[in-house]
Design an enzyme around this catalytic site. Structure first.
Site, PDB file in Angstrom:
ATOM      1  N   SER A  95      32.489  38.182 -45.040  1.00  0.00           N
ATOM      2  CA  SER A  95      32.965  36.805 -45.160  1.00  0.00           C
ATOM      3  C   SER A  95      33.392  36.269 -43.790  1.00  0.00           C
ATOM      4  O   SER A  95      32.600  36.303 -42.858  1.00  0.00           O
ATOM      5  CB  SER A  95      34.124  36.782 -46.176  1.00  0.00           C
ATOM      6  OG  SER A  95      34.376  35.477 -46.587  1.00  0.00           O
ATOM      7  N   ASP A 217      26.051  33.587 -54.850  1.00  0.00           N
ATOM      8  CA  ASP A 217      27.335  33.674 -54.159  1.00  0.00           C
ATOM      9  C   ASP A 217      27.921  32.271 -54.063  1.00  0.00           C
ATOM     10  O   ASP A 217      27.356  31.390 -53.419  1.00  0.00           O
ATOM     11  CB  ASP A 217      27.129  34.289 -52.765  1.00  0.00           C
ATOM     12  CG  ASP A 217      28.425  34.408 -51.967  1.00  0.00           C
ATOM     13  OD1 ASP A 217      29.452  33.829 -52.370  1.00  0.00           O
ATOM     14  OD2 ASP A 217      28.387  35.101 -50.935  1.00  0.00           O
ATOM     15  N   HIS A 245      30.858  37.023 -54.150  1.00  0.00           N
ATOM     16  CA  HIS A 245      31.002  36.966 -52.705  1.00  0.00           C
ATOM     17  C   HIS A 245      31.331  38.346 -52.135  1.00  0.00           C
ATOM     18  O   HIS A 245      31.403  38.501 -50.930  1.00  0.00           O
ATOM     19  CB  HIS A 245      32.120  35.963 -52.378  1.00  0.00           C
ATOM     20  CG  HIS A 245      32.240  35.644 -50.923  1.00  0.00           C
ATOM     21  ND1 HIS A 245      31.177  35.207 -50.161  1.00  0.00           N
ATOM     22  CD2 HIS A 245      33.302  35.696 -50.089  1.00  0.00           C
ATOM     23  CE1 HIS A 245      31.583  34.991 -48.916  1.00  0.00           C
ATOM     24  NE2 HIS A 245      32.866  35.288 -48.848  1.00  0.00           N
TER      25      HIS A 245
END
Lengths: 267, 418
Positions: A95, A217, A245
């Site tokens: 991320s 996602d 995610h």
């Protein structure tokens, strides 16, 4: 203060093996890697850590000004590498940490020699033809809800924050929770994460890069994965048949396999 | 209902009928309880796709079963902020812990309205422990959230007010201390102020100011109390000392003047008094001549160029402002190259220290003398630096304000003219 203590660095795995450094994203801490770290530790030296403000990091090192730039997190990463004398690191950034890895690899490609960008996004907000997946209003709403509704966001940890002198076991249980974050810190990290724009940095990456995305996602959609692959010179893209995610949790085997096969290639 | 041993004929009839009605209610309830429970029920696949949803939750959302089941994911029901929270916190925690409870989220209904809810969820596993699906309960939290908003507003208001108070205290404190010390030719001077509390104006003060070309006045003191009242006394004390110093060369006369002013100003009210050392300093070709007058203040400390350290006793000086005819005592000394004079307030010698001296002990004058003696000889700025380090070591043990002022004559350095 040593970076090792500041960032709650944990080193496991095979001594002398290539180093894989696992960096968590916005939300939780290094426990995010617990379904993939043991498997990676069989063949690699695995370095885990918490960003300052998260997990077991030293909260006294946190500063709202300093940590409202992703560069500060990248500096911390390089400081850990220097202190542990790590070179040729395969940096796996999940991320927002994917962009932290990008910044660190541009700064010192001798230390951060390869990048795995796990569900990365260089910018979350749509901009002209660029589709980040969120409108400015969406992010404003997120930030506004963080600013005005930290009771909601801190529901998980509110009892700990308020202190439970008469129920110490409750504090203990919550202390061991991996997504605890001081709401004030979470707000700053959310702002830093979701308002950053690192698109221009992608083409400056000079190290071998693997992008890993999921078929579905909500935070980093597939257009963004394709965008990152196209901008980072020579980057490869792997699309996991996973949702969400956090493929290191929803598809740990496939995620481990993708990381390991990339990290095992000698350059 | 089975009727076995001990069930007499007198227990039949009406009782059986009631039990039968009760039983019928129970048999009917499982499905109805699920569908029309006072909370929302939701079952999803591991990827979040909705597999089952009860009528209560459909009603809250204003949606039909066909719109959602097999089509939408749980996160689709949330606001964007909630969706991000779901991806970054909710789902990871649920995956790692197997359950999660009391998470505050907002649902978005078909008409765009928002419903604050509290969600608890757990992963249902198969016989082999493998996760199969996720079950969630959703509680209406409108009242709760409104109450939380009120708490939040009150807290934000309190935060803002505290900030204002701190800003006021900081600004006021600044006006009570010199922004920087003046340059005294032939001398090195330094000062430090430690604030014990950001919310309150401290009662310690110091100043250094010119009286003539080669003459300087200085003082350091401590007003009884803290906060606005103490600040008023500090302000009055500071300006009185400066004015009196310009009017009279004699340090005792300066303190006597202050004593009179404080006595008059606060006559009939709560008496206001302070402890203070006032000094005058005349620079000479080889250092400085200093006269100190003290009223109830801890003694100044002279750190010699020869490595000695001693207190400058001014015994018997009385609190300033407490008595109509207070007595003040003086001491005179010469500062030579390498000598440094230290003035301090009692916060320094009353800090609690657990180090070496046992828990609950106070740092005291003897400990200060030993500490400074070990540093001697030392320049005025270096002594301030060393004492600031000492204050940091005290940490939590330091609960009072501390003012420090040092005046020193630099050592002769080869090749420089005095």
């Amino acid at each position: 203060m040593s970076a090792r203590v500041r960032n709650n660095v944990v080193v496991t795995g095979r001594v002398g093996a290539p180093v894989v450094m696992l960096a968590h994203g916005f939300g939780c801490d290094q426990n995010m890697w617990r379904l993939v770290a043991p498997a990676l530790a069989r063949d690699f030296r695995v370095v885990l850590f918490d960003h300052v403000g998260a997990g077991g990091s030293d909260l006294s090192a946190w500063d709202a000004d300093r940590y409202s730039r992703l560069d500060a997190y990248a500096e911390d990463v390089l400081e850990i590498c220097r202190e542990l004398d790590l070179d040729d690191v395969v940096f796996v950034g999940h991320s927002v940490s994917a962009m932290i890895g990008v910044l660190a690899a541009i700064e010192d490609p001798a230390r951060i020699a390869r990048l795995v960008l796990l569900t990365p996004s260089p910018r979350y907000i749509d901009d002209g033809d660029y589709r980040g997946g969120f409108s400015p209003a969406d992010i404003d709403e997120l930030l506004a809800s963080l600013e005005s509704n930290y009771l909601g966001w801190s529901a998980q940890i509110a009892p700990m924050i308020m202190g439970n002198p008469d129920r110490p076991e409750l504090g203990q249980e919550l202390t061991n929770s991996f997504c605890r974050t001081d709401p004030a810190i979470a707000r700053v990290f959310a702002r830093t994460t979701f308002l950053s724009d690192n698109r221009a940095d992608l083409e400056s990456v000079r190290v071998p890069t693997l992008v890993i995305e999921c078929v579905q996602d909500a935070i980093a959609p597939r257009e963004v994965g394709a965008y990152v692959q196209a901008r980072v010179p020579g980057a490869r893209l792997v699309t996991l048949d996973a949702t969400g995610h956090c493929p290191q949790l929803s598809a740990p085997e496939a995620t481990t396999e993708a990381i390991a096969s990339f990290a095992a290639v000698t350059t | 209902m089975m009727c076995q041993n001990g069930c007499g004929p007198d227990r039949g009839g009406a009782a059986d009928e009631a039990a039968a009605r009760f039983s019928a209610l129970l048999e009917d309830s499982a499905e109805d309880l699920y569908e029309n429970a006072p909370c929302g029920y939701l079952s999803t696949m591991l990827d979040g796709r909705i597999a089952r949803i009860n009528a209560t939750l459909l009603g809250w959302l204003g949606r039909s079963r066909e719109e959602l089941v097999g089509v939408a994911r749980f996160a689709d029901l949330l606001t964007v902020g909630g969706r991000i929270y779901h991806e970054t916190h909710f789902a990871p925690l649920l995956r790692m812990q197997g359950s999660i409870s009391g998470i505050a989220l907002e649902l978005v209904a078909a008409d765009g309205s928002r419903l604050p809810v509290l969600v608890s969820a757990m992963v249902k596993t198969g016989a082999d422990g493998a996760p199969l699906l996720i079950r969630a309960t959703v509680f209406d939290a409108r009242d709760r959230r409104a109450y939380e908003q009120e708490l939040l507003r009150a807290r934000q208001q309190a935060d803002r007010e505290r900030d204002q108070v701190q800003q006021l205290a900081t600004t006021l404190q600044r006006t009570l201390l010199p922004p920087r010390l003046p340059d005294v030719p032939g001398m090195a001077v330094a000062a430090h102020y430690h604030h014990a509390s950001p919310d309150q104006v401290g009662g310690d003060f110091y100043d250094l100011f010119p009286l003539a070309a080669d003459r300087w006045g200085f003082f350091l003191g401590d007003v009884c109390g803290k906060g606005a009242d103490a600040a008023a006394v500090t302000s009055l004390t500071r300006y009185t000392l400066r004015a009196a110093a310009a009017y009279d060369d004699d340090p005792v006369a300066v303190l006597t003047n202050l004593n009179t002013v404080l006595g008059q100003e606060f006559a009939g009210e709560t008496p206001r008094f302070c402890t203070v050392i006032y000094g005058s300093l005349t620079t000479t070709h080889d250092g400085a001549a200093v006269t100190l007058a003290a009223g109830g203040h801890p003694p100044a400390l002279l750190v010699g160029a020869d490595g000695a350290a001693r207190f400058i006793d001014t015994p018997g000086g009385q609190l300033v402002g407490a008595l109509t005819h207070a007595r003040f005592t003086t001491a005179t000394m010469r500062l030579r190259p390498g000598d440094t004079l230290l003035l301090y307030t009692d916060g320094l010698i009353e800090a609690r220290t657990g180090r070496d001296t046992g828990p609950g002990r106070r740092y005291d004058e003897t400990a200060l003398l030993d500490h400074v003696h070990a540093l001697a000889p030392i320049s005025a700025p270096a002594l301030i630096t060393a004492l600031v380090d000492l204050l940091e070591e005290f940490g939590e043990g330091l609960d009072d304000d501390v003012a420090l002022l040092t005046l020193g004559v630099p050592r002769d350095e080869p090749g420089t003219t005095p």
